[in-house]
Design a protein around this motif. Structure first.
Motif, PDB file in Angstrom:
ATOM      1  N   ALA A  69       1.188  -1.024   0.193  1.00 34.30           N
ATOM      2  CA  ALA A  69      -0.066  -0.333  -0.005  1.00 34.30           C
ATOM      3  C   ALA A  69       1.239   1.082   0.219  1.00 34.30           C
ATOM      4  N   LEU A  70       1.560   1.574   1.355  1.00 34.54           N
ATOM      5  CA  LEU A  70       2.711   2.587   0.935  1.00 34.54           C
ATOM      6  C   LEU A  70       3.642   2.450  -0.393  1.00 34.54           C
ATOM      7  N   TYR A  71       4.232   1.740  -0.992  1.00 37.25           N
ATOM      8  CA  TYR A  71       5.012   1.527  -1.647  1.00 37.25           C
ATOM      9  C   TYR A  71       4.121   2.023  -3.255  1.00 37.25           C
ATOM     10  N   ASP A  72       3.241   1.863  -2.966  1.00 34.00           N
ATOM     11  CA  ASP A  72       2.157   2.005  -5.150  1.00 34.00           C
ATOM     12  C   ASP A  72       2.051   3.421  -4.471  1.00 34.00           C
ATOM     13  N   MET A  73       1.237   3.576  -3.438  1.00 39.52           N
ATOM     14  CA  MET A  73       0.936   4.804  -3.675  1.00 39.52           C
ATOM     15  C   MET A  73       2.386   5.981  -3.661  1.00 39.52           C
ATOM     16  N   TRP A  74       3.017   5.365  -2.786  1.00 40.40           N
ATOM     17  CA  TRP A  74       4.286   6.564  -3.849  1.00 40.40           C
ATOM     18  C   TRP A  74       5.098   6.453  -5.159  1.00 40.40           C
ATOM     19  N   SER A  75       4.705   5.378  -5.654  1.00 46.15           N
ATOM     20  CA  SER A  75       5.007   4.678  -6.984  1.00 46.15           C
ATOM     21  C   SER A  75       4.650   5.223  -8.027  1.00 46.15           C
ATOM     22  N   VAL A  76       2.737   5.660  -7.640  1.00 46.64           N
ATOM     23  CA  VAL A  76       2.044   5.893  -8.658  1.00 46.64           C
ATOM     24  C   VAL A  76       1.766   7.084  -9.262  1.00 46.64           C
ATOM     25  N   TYR A  77       2.795   8.317  -8.191  1.00 45.63           N
ATOM     26  CA  TYR A  77       2.749   9.247  -8.980  1.00 45.63           C
ATOM     27  C   TYR A  77       4.469   9.929  -9.055  1.00 45.63           C
ATOM     28  N   GLU A  78       5.492   8.477  -9.553  1.00 48.31           N
ATOM     29  CA  GLU A  78       6.899   8.673 -10.046  1.00 48.31           C
ATOM     30  C   GLU A  78       7.066   8.479 -11.577  1.00 48.31           C
ATOM     31  N   GLU A  79       7.929   9.587 -12.188  1.00 53.20           N
ATOM     32  CA  GLU A  79       7.435   8.516 -13.376  1.00 53.20           C
ATOM     33  C   GLU A  79       8.945   7.472 -13.763  1.00 53.20           C
ATOM     34  N   THR A  80       9.645   7.767 -12.840  1.00 54.08           N
ATOM     35  CA  THR A  80      10.547   5.905 -13.224  1.00 54.08           C
ATOM     36  C   THR A  80      10.233   4.848 -12.422  1.00 54.08           C
ATOM     37  N   ALA A  81       8.893   4.911 -11.334  1.00 52.38           N
ATOM     38  CA  ALA A  81       8.544   3.528 -11.141  1.00 52.38           C
ATOM     39  C   ALA A  81       7.821   3.112 -11.205  1.00 52.38           C
ATOM     40  N   SER A  82       7.965   1.672 -10.681  1.00 47.58           N
ATOM     41  CA  SER A  82       6.659   1.178 -11.356  1.00 47.58           C
ATOM     42  C   SER A  82       5.652   0.248  -9.873  1.00 47.58           C
ATOM     43  N   THR A  83       4.252   0.144 -10.486  1.00 42.70           N
ATOM     44  CA  THR A  83       3.297  -0.026  -9.141  1.00 42.70           C
ATOM     45  C   THR A  83       3.905  -1.313  -8.588  1.00 42.70           C
ATOM     46  N   TYR A  84       3.601  -1.622  -8.127  1.00 40.22           N
ATOM     47  CA  TYR A  84       3.662  -3.461  -7.372  1.00 40.22           C
ATOM     48  C   TYR A  84       2.150  -4.169  -7.625  1.00 40.22           C
ATOM     49  N   TYR A  85       0.769  -3.359  -7.424  1.00 39.88           N
ATOM     50  CA  TYR A  85      -0.610  -4.369  -7.280  1.00 39.88           C
ATOM     51  C   TYR A  85      -1.389  -3.096  -8.321  1.00 39.88           C
ATOM     52  N   LEU A  86      -1.267  -2.110  -8.180  1.00 39.71           N
ATOM     53  CA  LEU A  86      -1.593  -1.366  -8.200  1.00 39.71           C
ATOM     54  C   LEU A  86      -2.166  -1.477  -9.994  1.00 39.71           C
ATOM     55  N   GLY A  87      -3.365  -1.373 -11.008  1.00 39.38           N
ATOM     56  CA  GLY A  87      -3.423  -1.423 -12.811  1.00 39.38           C
ATOM     57  C   GLY A  87      -3.122  -3.032 -12.936  1.00 39.38           C
ATOM     58  N   LYS A  88      -2.506  -3.886 -11.937  1.00 37.71           N
ATOM     59  CA  LYS A  88      -2.086  -4.993 -11.848  1.00 37.71           C
ATOM     60  C   LYS A  88      -2.966  -6.538 -11.646  1.00 37.71           C
ATOM     61  N   LYS A  89      -2.591  -7.556 -12.016  1.00 38.60           N
ATOM     62  CA  LYS A  89      -3.233  -8.765 -11.226  1.00 38.60           C
ATOM     63  C   LYS A  89      -2.348 -10.017 -10.013  1.00 38.60           C
ATOM     64  N   LEU A  90      -3.246 -10.191  -9.464  1.00 35.88           N
ATOM     65  CA  LEU A  90      -1.713 -11.029  -8.442  1.00 35.88           C
ATOM     66  C   LEU A  90      -2.760 -12.165  -8.289  1.00 35.88           C
ATOM     67  N   GLY A  91      -2.912 -13.087  -8.649  1.00 36.60           N
ATOM     68  CA  GLY A  91      -3.434 -14.634  -8.519  1.00 36.60           C
ATOM     69  C   GLY A  91      -5.044 -14.062  -9.328  1.00 36.60           C
ATOM     70  N   ASN A  92      -5.771 -14.218  -8.276  1.00 35.00           N
ATOM     71  CA  ASN A  92      -7.337 -13.847  -9.286  1.00 35.00           C
ATOM     72  C   ASN A  92      -7.662 -12.776  -9.364  1.00 35.00           C
ATOM     73  N   SER A  93      -6.861 -11.604  -8.538  1.00 34.47           N
ATOM     74  CA  SER A  93      -7.094 -10.584  -8.023  1.00 34.47           C
ATOM     75  C   SER A  93      -7.207  -9.591  -8.672  1.00 34.47           C
ATOM     76  N   ASN A  94      -7.995  -8.821  -9.797  1.00 31.13           N
ATOM     77  CA  ASN A  94      -7.240  -7.687 -10.234  1.00 31.13           C
ATOM     78  C   ASN A  94      -7.116  -6.027  -9.527  1.00 31.13           C
ATOM     79  N   CYS A  95      -6.240  -4.830  -9.361  1.00 29.72           N
ATOM     80  CA  CYS A  95      -6.433  -4.067  -8.730  1.00 29.72           C
ATOM     81  C   CYS A  95      -6.683  -2.951 -10.132  1.00 29.72           C
ATOM     82  N   PHE A  96      -7.935  -2.672 -11.282  1.00 31.33           N
ATOM     83  CA  PHE A  96      -7.874  -1.434 -11.900  1.00 31.33           C
ATOM     84  C   PHE A  96      -7.912  -1.154 -12.219  1.00 31.33           C
TER      85      PHE A  96
END
Length: 743
Positions: A69-96
């Protein structure tokens, strides 16, 4: 059973709470006012773990998910970092994720989104904690002190409000947690594992009821108090997390996985170390079984300050191990049976100062007892994965640390350093839990309390011409494991114990009336009454021994800290923890002098952790080494995956809405207030839906069939009592479950 719940023990427990405060202070020394918002949320999370049940697997997962939660909410506002779960799929769960616009103040947006995500997730995860009244109040206090409004519950991040994005991130993680294999929906209870042995009651002599001497055995206590100091409302705790190998990992891969089957059920085992030595099957393996568990009893003799044995416990003499055993036979050379410790050589010089490490001479009995307590993480514990987060925070606060990623390049600001270090360490301890407990569940290996008493009940296996011979008995070792002969004080008034096994070891809780002034000491006891060096209300963790979770967590964490800082040594070349005379040990007096635990490197600290579990009577050597070797692999792999995220030149503000899923929904708010509505927001259009709310017994509370407008449905909570419910969702194209908490 003698329970040390008298005034002295209560006083000693209170002093241990003070020790935890000192520990927190030790691992949080400098620049408190300058801590990042990520660090502040990590601090309240660690305190919430200390006030919750001692569930190392569950809390490794909590640390990891909060770090996401902390990393993705930091990285989503960074132009050179990739989120881990936001906008991606883990297992059968999507975080659109449909993308956001760049805010005018990026750090302000990051801190707001991070705080809302952490606040919502932690409130959800600790709502039913035994310390929830304190933990939730602490979350509220930090949240409002940061200037945020807890009544803001929107997840509509298309408004470009960071708070809404944080709420959405939390909901994604909550939904993911309901289908990650942990069985969170049913409070992490076991689904199919069953113990093959009846419980052992340590207050009684021997182990007469054991059926399978190679398998884990539950313990029955008059009062069971877990490692966090919570009294458990049942006297025979079940195996904690034997199916944890089923949980979705961070960096563990299918290449690391072996799937076994027992009773028609699958057991997922990562980094399979193979079977530990078992008795009664093969003569060689039986001998290794006996040696391993006998060593635990013999090392109990080291817990004696009256034996005049003094060690230099500084890095000048301890640490700097480069090779570890790879076979059962090599264990015998690595662990000195009679002397204790390991074959480490120490260091000639501190590489930072260029000076020799100053020797520190301490009674071996004090050193061994303090290690057993310090690394046991209890009571009032943040559990082993949390302990390594406190070590990370201590390192991050150190005045001599330059926060350079991998030790090179520019110095990172506090927030970037914290979110990156938390993600990689969180991923590593989460994977360590999955691997270690997957192995524990499958191999289901016995603990020393059960094995030592079992062997002693069988007799001695060394001399068929002597009394009480049995091939499955314990080996006789002069001065440590012997027969009770005539005129022995242990023989009993009527010689009723003649011919039984006696041990020269720590004498156990029966020799302690007041922990403030009493020390059990070392001496001869009947083997049928052997205890590990633990609290009598705890005795042994409620799960199998093989492999050691402490060894796996610690080595994985040590590898992460080494790679993260680009240096195997603690800042300044030395990590320390001060121990005060007669003001540290909980269930007996000690230590007898003031001294400091010291480590030159993170791996040295990890190795010390592993030894502590043998002196504590919790693990034999065979549990330890595989955990260290597996932990090393896990730490390196976790760092490699995180490094790919950190180095990925992906714009976090892009539109990821092309990621598709079967159902895709979030439920908010969580928790909800009784009488208010709950809302289900779908990521795509559905025409109709059927919604049923059931309690945890399966009783239906209500059922509604409704038309879905604009991808959103609101449902009532009127008349619902406070508690946890399951919302069943059926639409015209898919179905799913969500956990609902009502306050």
């Amino acid at each position: 059973m003698i329970l040390l719940l008298n005034y002295g023990y209560i006083q000693k427990a209170s002093s241990y709470v003070f020790f935890i405060i000192l520990l927190i202070g030790f691992f949080s020394t400098n620049s408190v006012a300058q801590h990042s918002v990520a660090r502040k949320w990590n601090d309240v999370l660690l305190q919430a773990i200390r006030e919750d049940y001692a569930r190392p697997t569950v809390h490794a997962r909590n640390l990891f998910h909060t770090s996401i939660a902390l990393y993705d909410m930091w990285s989503v506002y960074e132009e050179t970092a990739s989120t881990y779960y936001l906008g991606k799929k883990l297992g059968n769960s999507n975080c659109f994720f449909g993308g956001i616009s760049k805010p005018p103040d990026i750090q302000k947006a990051q801190e707001e989104a991070m705080s809302f995500a952490a606040y919502r997730l932690l409130n959800y995860r600790f709502y039913n904690s035994p310390g929830s009244s304190k933990s939730l109040a602490r979350f509220d206090s930090l949240f409002t002190a940061l200037g945020y409004n807890p009544e803001f519950i929107s997840i509509d991040y298309s408004s470009n409000v960071p708070a809404a994005l944080g709420n959405y991130m939390a909901d994604c993680l909550i939904s993911f947690g309901l289908q990650d294999g942990s069985n969170e929906t049913n409070n992490f209870t076991n689904i199919y594992y069953k113990s093959t042995n009846p419980p052992l009651a340590p207050a009684n002599s021997g182990n007469p009821g054991i059926l399978h001497p190679n398998n884990w055995q539950p313990l029955t206590l008059d009062t069971f108090i877990d490692q966090s100091g919570n009294e458990i409302p049942f006297d025979t705790p079940e195996f904690l997390s034997p199916e944890w190998g089923n949980v979705i990992p961070f960096a563990l891969s299918s290449d690391d996985l072996t799937i076994y089957e027992r009773d028609g059920k699958d057991y997922y085992v990562y980094h399979d170390p193979g079977s530990p030595p078992r008795t009664g099957i093969d003569s060689y393996l039986s001998e290794e079984y006996k040696w391993n568990f006998s060593l635990v009893s013999i090392w109990g003799a080291h817990l004696d300050t009256q034996d005049s044995i003094i060690w230099d416990i500084s890095p000048a003499s301890i640490g700097n191990i480069s090779d570890y055993p790879s076979t059962l036979q090599e264990l015998r050379d690595f662990y000195p049976l009679f002397e204790g410790g390991d074959p480490s050589n120490g260091y000639n010089l501190n590489p930072v100062t260029g000076l020799p490490y100053e020797p520190q001479y301490v009674p071996r009995g004090d050193y061994a007892r303090v290690l057993a307590e310090f690394w046991a993480d209890g009571p009032d514990s943040e559990t082993p994965p949390g302990h390594w987060f406190t070590i990370l925070n201590y390192v991050s606060d150190h005045s001599e640390l330059e926060k350079k990623y991998k030790g090179i390049g520019p110095i990172l600001d506090d927030i970037e350093w914290d979110v990156k270090s938390y993600l990689v360490l969180g991923g590593a301890v989460h994977d360590a839990a999955i691997a270690a407990w997957g192995i524990k569940g499958w191999y289901d290996y016995i603990r020393p309390i059960s094995a030592i008493r079992y062997m002693a009940d069988m007799g001695q296996c060394s001399d068929s011409t002597k009394a009480n011979y049995n091939a499955e008995g314990i080996p006789l070792i002069e001065g440590y494991i012997e027969l009770i002969n005539e005129n022995d004080p242990l023989a009993g008034q009527m010689d009723e114990h003649l011919g039984k096994i006696k041990l020269y070891t720590w004498r156990g809780p029966d020799y302690i009336d007041n922990p403030e002034i009493d020390m059990a000491g070392v001496g001869w006891i009947r083997a049928e009454n052997w205890w590990p060096y633990q609290r009598p209300t705890f005795v042994t963790p409620p799960f199998a021994g093989y492999v050691s979770g402490h060894s796996t967590y610690s080595r994985a964490s040590a590898e992460v800290l080494t790679l993260l800082t680009g240096n195997s040594f603690f800042p300044g070349g030395l990590g320390e923890f001060e121990v005060k005379k007669n003001d540290f040990l909980v269930f007996e007096e000690g230590p007898s002098i003031n001294f400091k635990l010291q480590w030159a490197t993170y791996r040295d600290a990890s190795d010390q952790t592993s030894l502590s579990r043998i002196w504590g009577g919790i693990h034999p050597p065979v549990d330890d080494i595989p955990g260290r070797l597996i932990g090393e692999k896990i730490g390196i792999a976790a760092f490699a995956l995180a490094d790919d995220l950190f180095q990925n030149k992906v714009n976090g503000l892009i539109n990821d809405s092309d990621i598709s899923g079967d159902l895709g929904f979030v439920v908010f708010p969580i928790p909800a207030k009784s009488g208010n509505s709950i809302t289900i927001q779908f990521n795509k259009n559905h025409n109709k839906g059927a919604f049923e709310l059931v309690d945890l017994t399966g009783k239906s509370m209500w059922f509604n069939e409704v038309t879905i407008h604009n991808g959103r449905v609101s449902l009532p909570t009127i008349g619902l009592s406070e508690g946890v419910y399951i919302l069943k969702i059926e639409t015209d194209s898919a179905s799913g479950l969500s956990k609902i908490v009502i306050r």
